[in-house]
Design an enzyme around this catalytic site. Structure first.
Site, PDB file in Angstrom:
ATOM      1  N   TYR A  64       6.564  -0.873  14.926  1.00 14.25           N
ATOM      2  CA  TYR A  64       5.321  -0.442  14.271  1.00 14.25           C
ATOM      3  C   TYR A  64       4.879  -1.427  13.180  1.00 14.25           C
ATOM      4  O   TYR A  64       3.758  -1.919  13.171  1.00 14.25           O
ATOM      5  CB  TYR A  64       5.532   0.951  13.670  1.00 14.25           C
ATOM      6  CG  TYR A  64       4.357   1.479  12.905  1.00 14.25           C
ATOM      7  CD1 TYR A  64       4.265   1.284  11.537  1.00 14.25           C
ATOM      8  CD2 TYR A  64       3.346   2.179  13.548  1.00 14.25           C
ATOM      9  CE1 TYR A  64       3.175   1.764  10.814  1.00 14.25           C
ATOM     10  CE2 TYR A  64       2.256   2.662  12.832  1.00 14.25           C
ATOM     11  CZ  TYR A  64       2.188   2.447  11.467  1.00 14.25           C
ATOM     12  OH  TYR A  64       1.107   2.930  10.752  1.00 14.25           O
ATOM     13  N   GLN A  65       5.840  -1.781  12.271  1.00 10.83           N
ATOM     14  CA  GLN A  65       5.460  -2.611  11.124  1.00 10.83           C
ATOM     15  C   GLN A  65       5.025  -4.014  11.576  1.00 10.83           C
ATOM     16  O   GLN A  65       4.089  -4.597  11.023  1.00 10.83           O
ATOM     17  CB  GLN A  65       6.625  -2.752  10.134  1.00 10.83           C
ATOM     18  CG  GLN A  65       7.437  -1.515   9.914  1.00 10.83           C
ATOM     19  CD  GLN A  65       6.831  -0.522   8.911  1.00 10.83           C
ATOM     20  OE1 GLN A  65       5.674  -0.648   8.532  1.00 10.83           O
ATOM     21  NE2 GLN A  65       7.619   0.450   8.510  1.00 10.83           N
ATOM     22  N   GLU A 109      -1.265   2.596  -2.374  1.00 11.96           N
ATOM     23  CA  GLU A 109      -0.435   3.706  -1.842  1.00 11.96           C
ATOM     24  C   GLU A 109      -0.597   4.887  -2.799  1.00 11.96           C
ATOM     25  O   GLU A 109      -0.466   4.723  -4.026  1.00 11.96           O
ATOM     26  CB  GLU A 109       1.024   3.251  -1.773  1.00 11.96           C
ATOM     27  CG  GLU A 109       2.052   4.385  -1.656  1.00 11.96           C
ATOM     28  CD  GLU A 109       1.911   5.231  -0.385  1.00 11.96           C
ATOM     29  OE1 GLU A 109       1.944   4.658   0.721  1.00 11.96           O
ATOM     30  OE2 GLU A 109       1.734   6.459  -0.537  1.00 11.96           O
ATOM     31  N   ASP A 159      -2.077   1.578   7.102  1.00 12.22           N
ATOM     32  CA  ASP A 159      -0.777   2.068   7.568  1.00 12.22           C
ATOM     33  C   ASP A 159      -0.641   3.512   7.095  1.00 12.22           C
ATOM     34  O   ASP A 159       0.065   3.822   6.126  1.00 12.22           O
ATOM     35  CB  ASP A 159       0.318   1.188   6.969  1.00 12.22           C
ATOM     36  CG  ASP A 159       1.696   1.749   7.252  1.00 12.22           C
ATOM     37  OD1 ASP A 159       2.652   1.360   6.542  1.00 12.22           O
ATOM     38  OD2 ASP A 159       1.823   2.593   8.163  1.00 12.22           O
TER      39      ASP A 159
HETATM   40  N1  LIG Z   1       4.873   2.724   7.533  1.00 13.48           N
HETATM   41  C1  LIG Z   1       5.312   4.006   7.977  1.00 13.48           C
HETATM   42  C2  LIG Z   1       4.655   4.453   9.232  1.00 13.48           C
HETATM   43  C3  LIG Z   1       3.558   5.434   9.024  1.00 13.48           C
HETATM   44  N2  LIG Z   1       2.850   5.591  10.258  1.00 13.48           N
HETATM   45  C4  LIG Z   1       2.746   6.892  10.846  1.00 13.48           C
HETATM   46  C5  LIG Z   1       4.003   7.698  10.774  1.00 13.48           C
HETATM   47  C6  LIG Z   1       3.823   9.055  11.446  1.00 13.48           C
HETATM   48  C7  LIG Z   1       3.318   8.918  12.872  1.00 13.48           C
HETATM   49  N3  LIG Z   1       3.107  10.212  13.473  1.00 13.48           N
HETATM   50  C8  LIG Z   1       2.072   8.084  12.934  1.00 13.48           C
HETATM   51  C9  LIG Z   1       2.275   6.742  12.286  1.00 13.48           C
END
Ligand SMILES: NCCCN[C@H]1CC[C@H](N)CC1
Length: 292
Positions: A64-65, A109, A159
């Site tokens: 993801y990151q 954030e 994010d």
């Molecule tokens: N950087 C942390 C990831 C945050 N992204 C979300 C986390 C929860 C998921 N359901 C969707 C992406």
């Protein structure tokens, strides 16, 4: 000990539960915005959970990151000023830092508790805050963008968590209009965009909003994250205006950026082939996500 974490009642994925074997609870707390839980799992390393939703695990956070950071940054020639909305764990900052062309990394954030607990329990992610280019702002992203100068950023990365908590307002049109305004001409947005298996209506809504707010290109990409519901997560790639950005072909390939794939820790997931692959969609998604 030996228990498991599972939740059936989340409206984002009704009737589904995601359970990981809990070896040890490492932290439990509550901020003004959400409940925060960190535990050692049996097979995914440490896990960060916000309001009962898995945010990241040691084992698969790289997917993801790395994708959310490099899909936009490898699509423009020389990103210099980058803004991150959310991302308080620091993982996206760690990835942006691989790009030597970047001069300033701003991050907004909302929840200071997330930053503090990730600095204690996720050093491999919070190391992102140690880059001297990082400027941290703790607060609401809508306010931050409202006050941002027009045309300041080459790239904005959202994010966010799911739009059923503090991130609710991050899927509405005013927010995307403010992002477009804060991007420089030719600037790009990469936004967390949920699952094509579970959320095509939400994604369609986001796509139609983005097609109004961004006059360049708007594309949907996706990747595999085993511990997210349905095992995949999507990304919305938008360019503000000007000649449409061809997101499917990284013109700034990470393999050609000196030291980028080894800076800090070796890159684990993203590469230029995975970049291209991310925009290839299954037939149902082509129909459902293009048909707007
Ligand atoms: N950087 C942390 C990831 C945050 N992204 C979300 C986390 C929860 C998921 N359901 C969707 C992406």
């Amino acid at each position: 000990k030996g228990g498991k974490v599972q939740y059936y009642n989340n409206p984002m994925w009704p009737g589904e539960a995601h359970s990981l074997k809990v070896e040890k609870i490492l932290y439990q707390g509550k901020s003004p915005y959400q409940e925060v839980l960190i535990f050692e799992s049996a097979t995914y390393g440490k896990v960060l959970v916000l309001d009962g939703i898995v945010q990241l695990t040691d084992k698969d956070e790289c997917a993801y990151q790395e994708m959310i950071a490099h899909l936009p940054l490898c699509s423009i020639p020389s990103p210099k000023t980058v803004l991150v909305i959310g991302g308080g764990d620091g993982g996206v900052l760690r990835e942006i830092s691989r790009h030597k062309s970047v001069e300033v990394i701003e991050i907004c954030e909302i929840d200071k508790l997330v930053i503090d607990v990730c600095k204690e329990f996720f050093p491999d992610l919070s190391i992102g805050f140690e880059d001297p280019r990082v400027r941290l702002h703790v607060g609401d992203a809508v306010e931050y963008l409202r006050n941002a100068p027009e045309g300041k950023y080459d790239a904005i990365i959202v994010d966010s968590s799911d739009p059923i908590g503090p991130a609710q307002e991050l899927v509405e049109k005013p927010f995307f209009d403010m992002i477009a305004r804060a991007l420089r001409p030719g600037g790009v947005l990469c936004n967390q965009a949920e699952s094509m298996w579970l959320h095509t209506h939400l994604i369609q809504d986001m796509l139609s909003i983005c097609r109004e707010s961004f006059k360049g290109s708007v594309r949907y990409a996706w990747t595999s994250v085993p511990t997210y519901p349905s095992g995949v997560i999507g990304f919305l790639l938008c360019s503000k205006d000007g000649p449409p950005v061809d997101f499917t072909n990284p013109i700034n390939p990470i393999e050609e950026l000196e030291g980028a794939t080894t800076a800090g820790r070796d890159i684990k997931f993203y590469n230029s082939e995975m970049h291209r692959a991310a925009f290839m969609l299954p037939s149902f998604a082509k129909r459902e996500l293009a048909a707007i």
